[in-house]
Write a protein that holds these residues in place. Structure first.
Motif, mmCIF file in Angstrom:
data_model
loop_
_atom_site.group_PDB
_atom_site.id
_atom_site.type_symbol
_atom_site.label_atom_id
_atom_site.label_comp_id
_atom_site.label_asym_id
_atom_site.label_seq_id
_atom_site.Cartn_x
_atom_site.Cartn_y
_atom_site.Cartn_z
ATOM 1 N N GLY A 311 71.946 41.777 -53.190
ATOM 2 C CA GLY A 311 71.288 42.660 -52.269
ATOM 3 C C GLY A 311 69.928 42.840 -52.964
ATOM 4 O O GLY A 311 69.863 43.172 -54.072
ATOM 5 N N THR A 312 68.806 43.075 -52.110
ATOM 6 C CA THR A 312 67.414 43.496 -52.726
ATOM 7 C C THR A 312 67.006 44.373 -51.722
ATOM 8 O O THR A 312 66.970 44.682 -50.556
ATOM 9 C CB THR A 312 66.638 41.960 -52.754
ATOM 10 N N PHE A 313 66.170 45.275 -52.434
ATOM 11 C CA PHE A 313 65.479 46.337 -51.678
ATOM 12 C C PHE A 313 64.207 46.444 -52.550
ATOM 13 O O PHE A 313 63.928 46.416 -53.480
ATOM 14 C CB PHE A 313 66.158 47.646 -51.989
ATOM 15 N N SER A 314 62.987 46.601 -51.608
ATOM 16 C CA SER A 314 61.817 46.893 -52.091
ATOM 17 C C SER A 314 61.131 48.102 -51.628
ATOM 18 O O SER A 314 61.018 48.257 -50.204
ATOM 19 C CB SER A 314 60.778 45.451 -52.136
ATOM 20 N N MET A 315 60.396 48.957 -52.245
ATOM 21 C CA MET A 315 59.661 50.179 -51.592
ATOM 22 C C MET A 315 58.117 49.936 -52.123
ATOM 23 O O MET A 315 58.024 49.755 -53.446
ATOM 24 C CB MET A 315 60.213 51.496 -52.303
ATOM 25 N N THR A 316 57.496 49.796 -51.041
ATOM 26 C CA THR A 316 55.674 49.837 -51.259
ATOM 27 C C THR A 316 55.257 51.004 -50.816
ATOM 28 O O THR A 316 55.304 51.401 -49.554
ATOM 29 C CB THR A 316 55.194 48.539 -50.824
ATOM 30 N N GLY A 317 54.624 51.794 -51.470
ATOM 31 C CA GLY A 317 53.624 52.870 -50.912
ATOM 32 C C GLY A 317 52.206 52.586 -50.738
ATOM 33 O O GLY A 317 51.638 51.642 -51.439
ATOM 34 N N GLY A 318 51.695 52.981 -49.701
ATOM 35 C CA GLY A 318 50.437 52.735 -49.422
ATOM 36 C C GLY A 318 50.197 51.784 -48.409
ATOM 37 O O GLY A 318 49.198 51.079 -48.277
ATOM 38 N N ALA A 319 51.073 51.578 -47.547
ATOM 39 C CA ALA A 319 51.084 50.609 -46.370
ATOM 40 C C ALA A 319 50.475 50.976 -45.205
ATOM 41 O O ALA A 319 50.189 52.229 -45.096
ATOM 42 C CB ALA A 319 52.665 50.166 -46.180
#
Length: 426
Positions: A311-319
């Protein structure tokens, strides 16, 4: 018909108030019998809203716990780092608890709370609201029905909008572990890793690695000639997407309200808002690039499960916009979708069909109705009542044991990130 469940609010914040107000809509199911909050204004708010007797209004969870038990359960809406310290004495007073996520800010606290639950025999249900949203609930049903076979890989991503990121996680009370007790992954994304663990069911994770950093919100990323304060010394404020004047006053969204209470400005005029934000030491109008951000603004996680699935998870702030994406690949098909679009696609392997597959769209908009949590807040309350009354709970039910796996993933991911991605084993 049994008498309504009696509940007490501990921490009359925004989330606890949402759960508690269900008592006004369904007084036959439960009633608010008491309140505890360090803020006299919030105690008064609950007292007026729910007609709580004055002798059942308390200034702290500790004062409540020292009083003889007079209700069945507690809605614990305190700040993250207070969850365990306020819950332990209430469990020992024989209250069951509906507890906000994250239920603990580190593994030591989590173990302490779980130990107390097992010792007292009381129940703690964690508010992992996304499990209850129709989007994820329907995906879970399809997996349980075996429609896409055994899961090989889950890819999940959360895009945190530039507005939410700046207001809550750069300027706000979640900007530093010293303030909220945790990092970005726990305060914002514990829902997501909980959903990943929940969708995998009885297949447990065995290892995790993670990387992340502050990419955007640092001085070298500031626009040329940017000042230090949006209201006082910034010649490029009108061109900056992170203008505090624009985000809080001219074009506010729902998160803007979070700061006015902390500024002592609940319900005040726009002129007063401008005056308060124009103060030199107001933390909410500093240049976002010069706040000394103590948490990451982007992070990625890789999880390995006991059967070999990943499983992979990515969080990106500023979208540009807040979105949650998911792509699940199974041995018989796939599920892809975006939570905010209120629908997802099932693609099934079908050698006889054109293109070698069949596709089906599942629309949950009628159930979700554009709600930020898809009606999950209300569903959590109903499930908690079912848990207390011995009725059948839903597959979404989040007992403390259920929620431990997702939290453990967050704690270990943060350890891995601090060690440059070193794999952590469970």
């Amino acid at each position: 018909m049994s008498d309504p469940i009696q509940m007490i609010i501990v921490g009359m914040g925004e989330r606890a108030a949402i759960y508690a107000r269900e008592a006004l809509a369904h007084p036959d199911l439960f009633q608010i019998a008491g309140v505890a909050d360090i803020s006299p204004e919030r105690v008064r708010m609950a007292w007026e809203l729910f007609s709580i007797p004055e002798e059942r209004c308390f200034s702290s969870a500790e004062e409540l716990a020292a009083h003889p038990k007079f209700a069945d359960a507690v809605i614990n809406g305190t700040m993250d780092r207070q969850h365990v310290s306020t819950s332990l004495p209430l469990l020992r007073r024989d209250y069951d608890i509906l507890l906000k996520k994250p239920f603990a800010v580190n593994q030591e606290e989590a173990d302490k709370l779980l130990c107390c639950v097992h010792e007292t025999g009381r129940r703690v249900m964690v508010c992992h609201v996304l499990r209850y949203a129709p989007f994820y609930r329907r995906i879970k049903e399809i997996i349980l029905n075996g429609e896409i076979g055994q899961i090989i890989n889950i890819q999940m991503a959360e895009q945190v909008s530039y507005f939410h990121e700046s207001v809550s996680y750069v300027w706000g009370k979640y900007a530093s572990p010293a303030l909220c007790g945790s990092g970005m992954l726990l305060s914002k994304c514990s829902h997501d890793l909980d959903v990943m663990a929940w969708l995998m069911g009885s297949t447990k994770p065995i290892s995790i690695s993670s990387v992340g950093s502050v990419f955007q919100f640092k001085p070298e990323m500031a626009p040329a000639a940017a000042g230090t304060h949006c209201f006082l010394d910034c010649p490029v404020e009108r061109k900056c997407v992170y203008s505090a004047k624009r985000l809080y006053i001219e074009h506010p969204q729902r998160w803007a309200n979070n700061i006015w209470h902390d500024c002592g400005c609940d319900g005040c005029s726009e002129a007063d808002q401008v005056r308060i934000l124009s103060e030199k030491n107001n933390p909410y109008s500093r240049c976002v690039y010069r706040c000394g951000l103590q948490i990451v603004d982007h992070q990625s996680v890789l999880v390995c499960f006991s059967d070999g699935a990943t499983g992979t998870f990515s969080m990106t702030g500023g979208a540009a916009a807040s979105e949650r994406h998911i792509h699940i690949t199974g041995t018989k098909g796939e599920i892809t979708g975006t939570f905010e679009e209120q629908c997802f696609k099932i693609s099934r392997i079908a050698p006889e069909a054109d293109g070698g597959r069949t596709s089906q769209m599942v629309d949950v908009s009628a159930e979700q109705q554009g709600n930020a949590h898809g009606g999950g807040d209300q569903a959590i309350v109903r499930d908690f009542i079912a848990l207390l009354t011995g009725e059948q709970v839903s597959p979404c039910c989040t007992t403390l044991d259920d929620s431990m796996v997702g939290h453990q993933l967050v704690f270990l991911a943060e350890q891995s990130r601090k060690r440059s991605g070193e794999t952590q084993y469970i």
